[in-house]
Design an enzyme around this catalytic site. Structure first.
Site, short mmCIF file in Angstrom:
data_model
loop_
_atom_site.label_atom_id
_atom_site.label_comp_id
_atom_site.label_asym_id
_atom_site.label_seq_id
_atom_site.Cartn_x
_atom_site.Cartn_y
_atom_site.Cartn_z
N PHE A 280 38.79 47.14 32.75
CA PHE A 280 37.53 46.58 32.26
C PHE A 280 36.39 46.91 33.23
O PHE A 280 35.30 47.32 32.81
CB PHE A 280 37.67 45.07 32.11
N GLU A 281 36.65 46.72 34.51
CA GLU A 281 35.62 47.00 35.51
C GLU A 281 35.28 48.48 35.54
O GLU A 281 34.11 48.86 35.66
CB GLU A 281 36.10 46.53 36.88
N ASP B 296 32.80 34.79 31.49
CA ASP B 296 31.85 35.02 30.41
C ASP B 296 30.44 34.79 30.95
O ASP B 296 30.13 33.70 31.45
CB ASP B 296 32.14 34.06 29.26
#
Length: 270
Positions: A239-240, A164
């Site tokens: 996600f990447e 995060d």
């Protein structure tokens, strides 16, 4: 932790209100109030546990999962059933990349830690379907794991992929990669072990590079002192890929634990 662990009796009539959905599975707060209430670098997410994830948690948690309660020092050889090198991964999301790395390198054990119940179930399911016996899933705070439950020099590597970023300035103190965390991690990494971070948040990448470069227990593997190319062993995650499609730049940092110069002890707080 996910609210689905404590769903109402109206949704699950066979279970009393407030009763955990997985009595032998991951607990909501395994360390309880036994340790200080410091600022946390993670935020537990609330999302639904699918039927497949629930089944994996029920079947496999007693075999491959454990709660980070701070109550004992883990014998990693006993946990994995062998003396292979162990890499700690902090924050594995839904576990796809973790499973791919475990399959590609069966001689390395992966101790994967997260607080996201659906992700824990998903990784256990992936490990089971793939016949991957070199994954163990820890539920809870990685700081407590490092400080209370791992012996010095226990780890052969540490991976922190896409933590995060806490983008707001007032939240920067919540970022995981800080000098205090590095000092703690260094006590658990053997000399020569690699700390591998990756992020698509450029300001956080710059901070990571700054604090790692300044820390006396780590040295950059890159001769120019900068970021590293993405190693082939780190999979390109969904996600990447989504971030790259949006124009995000992903930075990898690979730093090596230097040889011991003193008998360092873990800091009192991290």
């Amino acid at each position: 932790m996910s609210d689905s662990l404590n769903s109402s009796a109206s949704r699950h009539p066979g279970r009393p209100k407030g009763a955990p959905r997985f009595p032998e599975g991951p607990q909501a707060d395994p360390a309880g109030s036994h340790f200080e209430r410091r600022i946390r670098s993670f935020q537990p997410r609330r999302s639904r546990v699918t039927a497949g994830q629930a089944d994996a948690l029920k079947r496999l948690w007693p075999k491959w999962g454990f709660d980070i309660d701070g109550g004992r020092v883990i014998d990693l050889g006993e946990l994995f059933g062998n003396d292979n090198p162990v890499v700690l991964e902090i924050g594995f999301g839904m576990g796809e990349a973790t499973a791919q790395m475990a399959a590609a390198d069966p001689g390395t054990n992966i101790l994967a830690v997260d607080v996201h119940t659906p992700g824990q179930g998903n990784l256990l399911n992936l490990a089971d379907r793939g016949g991957l016996t070199n994954i163990r899933v820890g539920n809870g705070d990685a700081i407590i794991l490092l400080r209370e439950m791992l012996a010095p020099d226990a780890l052969d590597g540490l991976r922190v992929f896409f933590p995060d970023p806490w983008p707001k300035k007032r939240h920067h103190k919540r970022r995981l990669i800080q000098p205090e965390f590095l000092s703690l991690a260094a006590t658990r990494l053997r000399p020569g072990a690699i700390l591998h971070c990756a992020t698509d948040w450029e300001p956080y990448a710059e901070q990571m590079l700054e604090v790692l470069t300044a820390h006396p227990d780590f040295v950059n593997t890159q001769a120019d002192g900068g970021f590293a190319p993405r190693p082939e062993f780190r999979p390109l995650t969904r996600f990447e890929g989504q971030g790259l499609d949006k124009g995000h730049v992903v930075h990898d940092l690979l730093f090596r634990r230097v040889p011991h110069t003193t008998s360092a002890q873990p800091p009192a707080e991290a």
